[in-house]
Structure formats: C-alpha cells, structure tokens
Design an enzyme around this catalytic site. Structure first.
Site, PDB file in Angstrom:
ATOM      1  N   ARG A  24       0.772  -1.421   0.143  1.00 45.98           N
ATOM      2  CA  ARG A  24      -0.054   0.017   0.192  1.00 45.98           C
ATOM      3  C   ARG A  24       0.942   1.225  -0.175  1.00 45.98           C
ATOM      4  O   ARG A  24       0.183   2.325  -0.181  1.00 45.98           O
ATOM      5  CB  ARG A  24      -1.040  -0.158   1.098  1.00 45.98           C
ATOM      6  N   GLY A  88       1.394 -14.206   5.048  1.00 45.44           N
ATOM      7  CA  GLY A  88       0.661 -13.719   6.103  1.00 45.44           C
ATOM      8  C   GLY A  88       1.047 -13.695   7.466  1.00 45.44           C
ATOM      9  O   GLY A  88       2.254 -14.302   7.534  1.00 45.44           O
ATOM     10  N   ASN A 392      42.806  35.105  16.054  1.00 48.67           N
ATOM     11  CA  ASN A 392      41.986  35.926  15.387  1.00 48.67           C
ATOM     12  C   ASN A 392      42.191  35.592  13.871  1.00 48.67           C
ATOM     13  O   ASN A 392      43.243  35.539  13.220  1.00 48.67           O
ATOM     14  CB  ASN A 392      42.018  37.300  15.623  1.00 48.67           C
TER      15      ASN A 392
HETATM   16  C1  UD1 Z   1      -3.042  -6.655  10.845  1.00 50.18           C
HETATM   17  C2  UD1 Z   1      -3.887  -7.457  11.450  1.00 50.18           C
HETATM   18  C3  UD1 Z   1      -5.137  -6.538  11.739  1.00 50.18           C
HETATM   19  C4  UD1 Z   1      -4.773  -5.362  12.688  1.00 50.18           C
HETATM   20  C5  UD1 Z   1      -3.671  -4.649  12.221  1.00 50.18           C
HETATM   21  C6  UD1 Z   1      -3.084  -3.701  12.932  1.00 50.18           C
HETATM   22  C7  UD1 Z   1      -3.815  -9.679  10.491  1.00 50.18           C
HETATM   23  C8  UD1 Z   1      -4.302 -10.683   9.562  1.00 50.18           C
HETATM   24  N1  UD1 Z   1      -4.321  -8.535  10.563  1.00 50.18           N
HETATM   25  O1  UD1 Z   1      -3.474  -6.222   9.638  1.00 50.18           O
HETATM   26  O2  UD1 Z   1      -6.131  -7.209  12.363  1.00 50.18           O
HETATM   27  O3  UD1 Z   1      -5.948  -4.708  12.858  1.00 50.18           O
HETATM   28  O4  UD1 Z   1      -2.476  -5.530  11.724  1.00 50.18           O
HETATM   29  O5  UD1 Z   1      -2.025  -2.712  12.556  1.00 50.18           O
HETATM   30  O6  UD1 Z   1      -2.673 -10.067  11.056  1.00 50.18           O
HETATM   31  N2  UD1 Z   1       4.050  -9.214   8.010  1.00 50.18           N
HETATM   32  C9  UD1 Z   1       5.046 -10.325   7.964  1.00 50.18           C
HETATM   33  N3  UD1 Z   1       4.825 -11.387   6.999  1.00 50.18           N
HETATM   34  C10 UD1 Z   1       3.855 -11.505   6.426  1.00 50.18           C
HETATM   35  C11 UD1 Z   1       2.770 -10.603   6.438  1.00 50.18           C
HETATM   36  C12 UD1 Z   1       3.064  -9.437   7.245  1.00 50.18           C
HETATM   37  O7  UD1 Z   1       6.032 -10.309   8.487  1.00 50.18           O
HETATM   38  O8  UD1 Z   1       3.780 -12.689   5.600  1.00 50.18           O
HETATM   39  C13 UD1 Z   1       4.195  -8.281   8.920  1.00 50.18           C
HETATM   40  C14 UD1 Z   1       4.172  -6.692   8.056  1.00 50.18           C
HETATM   41  O9  UD1 Z   1       5.732  -6.460   7.637  1.00 50.18           O
HETATM   42  C15 UD1 Z   1       3.706  -5.973   9.182  1.00 50.18           C
HETATM   43  C16 UD1 Z   1       2.939  -6.867  10.135  1.00 50.18           C
HETATM   44  O10 UD1 Z   1       3.368  -8.119   9.786  1.00 50.18           O
HETATM   45  O11 UD1 Z   1       4.727  -5.226   9.974  1.00 50.18           O
HETATM   46  C17 UD1 Z   1       1.363  -6.677   9.979  1.00 50.18           C
HETATM   47  O12 UD1 Z   1       1.106  -6.962   8.438  1.00 50.18           O
HETATM   48  P1  UD1 Z   1       0.186  -6.009   7.460  1.00 50.18           P
HETATM   49  O13 UD1 Z   1      -0.097  -6.597   6.178  1.00 50.18           O
HETATM   50  O14 UD1 Z   1       0.497  -4.574   7.688  1.00 50.18           O
HETATM   51  O15 UD1 Z   1      -1.233  -6.207   8.414  1.00 50.18           O
HETATM   52  P2  UD1 Z   1      -2.618  -5.352   8.365  1.00 50.18           P
HETATM   53  O16 UD1 Z   1      -3.324  -5.517   7.191  1.00 50.18           O
HETATM   54  O17 UD1 Z   1      -2.184  -3.984   8.906  1.00 50.18           O
HETATM   55 CA    CA Z   2      -0.288  -2.907   9.366  1.00 48.47          CA
END
Ligand code: UD1
Ligand code: CA
Length: 477
Positions: A24, A88, A392
C-alpha cells in the site's frame, strides 16, 4: 529492563513481524524502513521491545528485502528469522516457531506499529499472566477504525474474545459495522506451547488468501482455551502505518510528543509545529528553540542555549549557553559552552569549537579544532586545521588544504593574528603569537611571534592616474 519486568531468560520471547512488503506504500523501500522521527519504524518497535527483554530474546521476522532490513537494525543486536515467502502474519509466526519454542510466552509485535509504549506492553504482559490466558490481545478504540481487524468480545463487559475479523472479511453475521469499534492492534501475548500446537491449523480461507495470525483467537477459543483482550490507554499508540499519509501522520504525532516531552523538561520551543526534532534528540532545560529549527539524529544540546530560526543541526553536541544564530547548517560537530555561531555558518563533520569561540557569517569549517576564545567572524574556510586559543582569523582567510590529490593539515598556534584574505597553503604551521599580514599567501612555516607578509610590495606612482585620464581625453578629441 525495568525492575518489575525482570523475567527469567526463557519466560518471554518477543517476535517482531517485519517481513511484509508494504504494497500500500507504493515504495521501493521496505515498509518497516520508512522513517518517523528520523529513524525507521522497525527501530522504534525494537526500542520498545528492548525495555522488556534483552536483544538476545527479540526475533525480527524479515523477508521482503531481508538483507536491507537486517543491515538497518543489526546494531541493536536483535536476532533474525527468515520468512522467504510472505504468506501472512500467521505464516510469519510459523517461521519463528523454532526460535520461540523454548520460551513459556511470546509477545508478538508488528514492525509497522511504531508508537507503542513500553508501559503499555508491560500492562499487556501482566494482564496476560493474571488472566492465565492462551492469547491476550492488545486492542484500542480509535476515532476511525477503518482498515483494522475488529475484536469481537464474548459479552459487553467481558474480557474474553470470541474472534478477530479483518475488515474485508466482515459479514452481516458479525453485526453492525458501526458497533464494532474495538480494533486489533496487531500486538499479542501467547502461551508459546499452546500457540505452537494450534499454529499449523491456520488456513488461508479468507479474502486475502493468507494465513492470518488473527484467526488464532477463534481457533484457540474453539479448543476451549482462554482468549482475552485489554484496551490500550491511548489509541494513538497502536496506530499502524500502511500508507505514506499514515506514516507522515505518525511522524507528526511523534514529533509533537517529543516537543511536548522536552517542554515538560524545561525547554522552550516556540511554534513547535514548525520544528523538526528527531526522537533521540536531547536538550537541557532553559534552552530556547526558535521556529523552523531542525534538530536531527543524536543531537545533544546543553542548557541556556538559543537556536535561532532556520538552523539545521544533525548529530551535533553543544555545551551550555551556546548561541546558534539564524540559518546555520551544522553536521557532526562539537561546540563547547559559550560559543557563538552564525548567522549563515556551515560547520561540517569533525568541527570542534572550544569555549567562547565565535564563528560568523559565511564561515565554513571541516575537521577543524578551534581553541578557546578563537574568532573567525567572516567569510573563511577552515578545513583540516588545528587552531589554538585566542587566535583571530580575519575575513576571507582560507586554508588551502587540497592540492588536487591529497588533503594536508594547517596548524595555527594560540594568539595568532591571521590578516584578512590570507591563504595558508597546507601543510603549514604558524607558531603562537605570530602575525600574518593581510592578503598574504603563506607557503612556508611561520615561527612563533614572527611577522609574515607574503604579498607583492605596494607600488605608488604619484599623479599617474590623473595623467592617464588627461591622455585619454586628448585621444577622444
Ligand atoms: C494486521 C492485522 C489486523 C490489525 C492490524 C493492526 C492480520 C491478518 N491483521 O493487519 O487485524 O488490525 O494488523 O495494525 O494480522 N508481515 C510479515 N509477514 C507476512 C505478512 C505481514 O512479517 O507474511 C508483517 C508486516 O511487515 C507488518 C505486520 O506483519 O509489519 C502486519 O502486517 P500487515 O500486512 O500490515 O497487516 P494489516 O493489514 O495491517
Ligand atoms: Ca499494518
């Protein structure tokens, strides 16, 4: 580690999920390396985690541009776990399973939730222990819950949670969206053994086709495990950073918090909304920061200083009662108490100004040590130089430190007077108490207390100009 928080080495592991790409953001830079308050999101999360357990028990899950992410935070000493394919948040924790298996509990943090405070993590951890829960979720109720996962409680007053549902997976059966205001912060504590037993049961049966860590709530509850939630004291702490606009908003929030903390400690910051003050900057009481100042990196400023408008200081250390006038640019420089700088001075890396030194307008310094009370008030370049005290340096003086190949050093003693517009061709040394005539080009060492004049002797021809004018008028006719 704070006193109450001292835990056995194997009691608590911390996993920071930081492998995601941050689609995003539409940026080539990995999300967790985007900066707020002058340092990467991930560095803020690590700093909060380090107050709970030592770095050896902190595991950052890295994947997207893993090498770059590792390099950026390697100095903190945290451990790394690879998630080569990002399937995920649940998958991220599956990748960390081996790292955490010997710890009783695991605190999971999100690398993109940077404003989280240590005190809140301590509260969450205590609550988890008191509740004897398998999973404890940190929640919040921000003004705008759009985009976050929603936490479904067992009842209105209940600590227990039945499920976390991602916004995009919400269905009518979950109830009225407006009524579902409690959001998941992405921060949890798990009983590790129970977590690891149930982790393999996650499925990608959702709109994103990912393994959601959030699904653990319903899974554990269905297995008769206790899943509870505690609300963060301030929703600001749990705001995530998924878009550039969100990151910039977090940066603003953090900087204003930094300014407020400094003001509470006795620093005056006029128009703080116009200043850029990085998170690690330290300022002693009774110092005044004027509007539009930037204080960056690990800058440290003593008491009773005044930093006037439009000055930018990066990784500088200032003593007490230092005056930095308008529009100075200072990088990696040390300035002792009572010094006065600017307006329009440029202090480059390796500058060290002694007590009460004056450096004035359009003076540039680099790798230059100026002793106590020395003055260079106008239009000078002092590079690769060592200057004693009470000297100076006149207007327009230049240390010619570069011959096109090498940099050479200029040594100027104490109580020297370097006349205006002199050029000191390095390597060169000028002894204590010496005097250099204005406009000199000095190519040989000058002994202490000597006079050196290196310029053509003046020739004066009486009446010459008048007779030239007369000739020219005659020629014109
Ligand atoms: C996630 C939560 C959501 C919560 C939000 C809060 C899930 C499914 N959803 O959503 O409920 O409200 O955070 O901020 O968990 N990451 C990994 N490996 C992956 C995917 C993500 O390390 O395969 C890390 C990302 O780098 C990030 C964090 O996990 O730092 C959260 O991932 P992100 O995709 O931002 O989740 P959200 O959609 O924000
Ligand atoms: Ca997030």
């Amino acid at each position: 580690m704070s006193k109450e928080m001292e835990v056995d080495a194997k009691e608590l592991a911390i996993v920071i999920m930081a492998a995601g790409k941050g689609t995003r953001l539409k940026s080539r830079r990995p999300k967790v390396l985007h900066e707020i308050g002058g340092k990467p999101l991930l560095a803020h999360v690590i700093a909060a985690a380090e107050h709970i357990v030592p770095a050896a028990h902190i595991f950052a899950v890295v994947g997207h541009q893993a090498e770059r992410v590792r390099a950026a935070v390697a100095a903190t000493g945290v451990q790394f776990v690879e998630q080569t394919e990002q399937r995920g948040t649940g998958h991220a924790i599956q990748c960390a399973a081996d790292a955490i298996k010997d710890y009783e509990n695991t605190l999971v943090l999100s690398g993109d939730v940077p404003l989280i405070q240590t005190e809140t993590l301590e509260k969450l951890w205590k609550f988890h222990q008191m509740q004897h829960a398998a999973m404890t979720i940190l929640t919040a109720a921000p003004e705008d819950p759009t985009g976050y996962g929603r936490v479904l409680r067992a009842g209105p007053e209940s600590a227990e949670v039945t499920a976390i549902v991602e916004q995009r997976d919400l269905k009518a059966e979950h109830g009225d969206l407006d009524g579902l205001r409690e959001i998941n912060s992405g921060i949890y504590v798990f009983r590790t053994k129970t977590l690891l037993e149930h982790l393999p049961r996650l499925t990608a049966n959702n709109s994103a086709g990912e393994l959601y860590l959030t699904d653990m709530a319903a899974l554990l509850r269905a297995s008769g495990e206790r899943v509870v939630a505690i609300e963060a004291p301030d929703a600001v702490e749990i705001l995530g950073a998924n878009t550039i606009a969100e990151i910039v908003a977090l940066d603003q929030t953090l900087r204003m918090a930094t300014a407020k903390r400094l003001m509470a400690e006795g620093v005056t910051i006029f128009r703080p909304e116009t200043c850029v003050i990085d998170a690690d900057v330290q300022i002693a009481p009774d110092t005044v920061i004027e509007p539009f100042v930037q204080l960056l990196g690990k800058t440290v400023i003593g008491s009773e200083c005044r930093i006037r408008s439009y000055s930018v200081l990066e990784n500088c250390v200032l003593g007490d009662a230092v005056l930095v006038r308008q529009s100075c640019v200072m990088v990696e420089s040390k300035v002792a108490s009572g010094a006065q700088i600017g307006p329009f001075s440029r202090l480059r890396e390796g500058t060290e100004l002694g007590e009460n030194v004056h450096v004035g307008n359009f003076v540039e310094t680099k790798n230059a040590v100026l002793g106590k009370g020395t003055k260079a008030n106008h239009l000078a370049y002092i590079g690769d130089a060592e200057v004693g005290g009470g000297t100076n340096i006149g207007a327009g003086v230049i240390t010619a430190n570069y011959d096109g190949v090498r940099k050479s050093k200029t040594k100027i003693g104490s109580k020297v007077f370097v006349g205006s517009d002199s050029i000191l061709v390095a390597p060169i040394s000028v002894g204590d108490g010496a005097l250099i005539g204005a406009g000199s080009t000095i190519t040989r060492d000058v002994p202490a207390d000597a006079l050196a004049v290196g310029r053509a002797r003046q020739v004066t021809k009486e009446g010459w100009a008048a007779s030239k004018r007369m000739r020219q008028e005659q020629e014109k006719g």
